[in-house]
Design a protein around this motif. Structure first.
Motif: not given
Length: 136
Positions: A3-4, A8, A119, A121-123
Motif C-alpha cells: 500500500i502506497d 492512505e 486506502w 488501490t488499483d489492485q
C-alpha cells in the motif's frame, strides 16, 4: 499487498463520533481520472465495531483541501453485526472527481466505535488472495 502511503485515507484511525479521514489524497489537479485502470477504495476494520452503532462511509471529493463544498461520489454502510476485525468493504472509484479525496465517517447510535484502515488501490479486489502466516 503493498500500500502506497500517499494513497492512505486512514491508518488505524479510532473513531467514536462522526469525523473525516486523517489523510486527504491530492490527485494533483482538477480532472476526471477517466477510463483506464479501475481504482478501488478499501475500508478495513482494525477491530470489531460496536454492535450498538450505525455506520456509513462516504467518499468525498472537492476542488480545495479544506472541503468547503464536498461532493459525495461513493458510499458504503457496514452493518454493525457483521463489522468484525479484518472485514473489508470495497467501493469502486468513480471516474469523475475533483482534485482532492477524503472519507467521511458517519457514526450513530448509543455507543458507536470504529477503528479503520482505508486506502485507494488499483489492485482488483476479486483477485485478492489471503494466505496463512508463513506462506507467501
Amino acid at each position: 499487498m503493498i500500500i502506497d502511503s500517499l494513497l492512505e485515507f486512514s491508518v488505524a484511525q479510532a473513531l467514536s463520533a462522526t469525523g473525516v479521514s486523517t489523510n486527504v489524497i491530492d490527485l494533483g489537479s482538477d480532472r476526471d481520472i477517466g477510463p483506464g485502470r479501475a481504482m478501488w477504495v478499501v475500508i478495513q476494520l482494525g477491530a470489531d465495531a460496536a454492535s450498538a452503532g450505525t455506520y456509513q462511509v462516504d467518499l468525498q471529493t472537492d476542488d480545495n483541501s479544506a472541503f468547503s463544498s464536498p461532493t459525495v461520489i461513493g458510499s458504503v454502510s457496514p452493518v454493525a453485526a457483521s463489522a468484525k476485525a479484518g472485514a473489508r468493504y470495497v467501493m469502486g472509484m468513480p471516474f469523475a472527481n475533483e482534485r482532492y479525496l477524503r472519507l467521511n465517517y458517519t457514526l450513530g447510535g448509543t455507543t458507536p466505535t470504529l477503528n479503520v484502515n482505508a486506502w485507494l488501490t488499483d489492485q482488483d479486489p476479486t483477485s485478492w488472495q489471503a494466505y496463512p502466516d508463513g506462506i507467501a
